[in-house]
Design a protein around this motif. Sequence first.
Motif, PDB file in Angstrom:
ATOM      1  N   TYR A 217       0.828  -1.186   0.000  1.00 54.18           N
ATOM      2  CA  TYR A 217       0.000   0.000   0.000  1.00 54.18           C
ATOM      3  C   TYR A 217       0.873   1.250   0.000  1.00 54.18           C
ATOM      4  O   TYR A 217       1.919   1.285   0.614  1.00 54.18           O
ATOM      5  N   VAL A 218       0.397   2.272  -0.709  1.00 59.21           N
ATOM      6  CA  VAL A 218       1.086   3.557  -0.771  1.00 59.21           C
ATOM      7  C   VAL A 218       0.104   4.615  -0.276  1.00 59.21           C
ATOM      8  O   VAL A 218      -1.072   4.620  -0.645  1.00 59.21           O
ATOM      9  N   LYS A 219       0.621   5.521   0.543  1.00 58.15           N
ATOM     10  CA  LYS A 219      -0.225   6.591   1.054  1.00 58.15           C
ATOM     11  C   LYS A 219       0.413   7.922   0.671  1.00 58.15           C
ATOM     12  O   LYS A 219       1.586   8.166   0.940  1.00 58.15           O
ATOM     13  N   LEU A 220      -0.348   8.778   0.013  1.00 59.61           N
ATOM     14  CA  LEU A 220       0.101  10.112  -0.360  1.00 59.61           C
ATOM     15  C   LEU A 220      -0.510  11.124   0.583  1.00 59.61           C
ATOM     16  O   LEU A 220      -1.683  11.008   0.960  1.00 59.61           O
ATOM     17  N   ARG A 221       0.267  12.128   0.912  1.00 57.47           N
ATOM     18  CA  ARG A 221      -0.218  13.159   1.837  1.00 57.47           C
ATOM     19  C   ARG A 221       0.238  14.518   1.327  1.00 57.47           C
ATOM     20  O   ARG A 221       1.396  14.721   1.004  1.00 57.47           O
ATOM     21  N   ARG A 222      -0.672  15.455   1.283  1.00 54.45           N
ATOM     22  CA  ARG A 222      -0.340  16.824   0.876  1.00 54.45           C
ATOM     23  C   ARG A 222       0.259  17.536   2.092  1.00 54.45           C
ATOM     24  O   ARG A 222      -0.293  17.516   3.179  1.00 54.45           O
TER      25      ARG A 222
END
Length: 181
Positions: free
Chosen positions: A175-180
Motif C-alpha cells: 500500500y502507498v499513502k500520499l499526503r499533501r
Amino acid sequence: KPNGSVARYKDLSTLSGTGLENAPGQMRRVEMRVYQLTPVANYWDPTMRLDGSGAGSQLFNQGDGDKAWFMATSDAGDWTSWHVTSAALLGQMISGYKYEFNVRGLDQGGNYSASYSTRTQIIYDNRAPKSALTVPASGSLSYIKALSVISGTMVDETNSAEANNINLSTITKMYVKLRRL
C-alpha cells in the motif's frame, strides 16, 4: 487453511489443544513434537527426551522422530485441556520456515494414540516486511509537476543469520499513502 493456502502464524508462544480418552481409561499425558520442513527437514531435539536417552540439543537437528517427543502441560488434571510454552523451541524457530506439529496421547494403560493429531504447512512469520521508496526520491524537498510513477523495494526477511535469509513469496500486497504537505 483458507483456500488451500499455507497457514501463517505470527505468535506460536503458546500451543494448546484438547485430549480425550474413551472409557475405561484415563489420560496419562499428552506429547508433542515439532518438525521443521524447510530448508532441511529435521525434528526439534527437546531439552529432556521422554525416552530417557538424555538431554537434547534444543536444535532442529534430530533425525529420529521417536526421540523428538516432549510432554505438554495439563491445564486440567485429566488432560482434557493442555498447552506447550517453550522459549527454547521458539528461540530456534526461524521466521518464514515451514513446520509440522504432531500431538499424541498416552493413557494410564501405556497405550499411545493410534493416530497423531497433526498440523502441517504452518509458517512461522513473526517479522514485518521492509519497504523503501525509490521514485520519487526521498530526502530534500523537491517540486514535481506530475507523478506518473511511484516505485520502491520490499523484502520479507527471516530471523536467520544466514546470508540468504529472504522469506520468498510472502508479500501479497503493498500500500502507498500520499499526503499533501
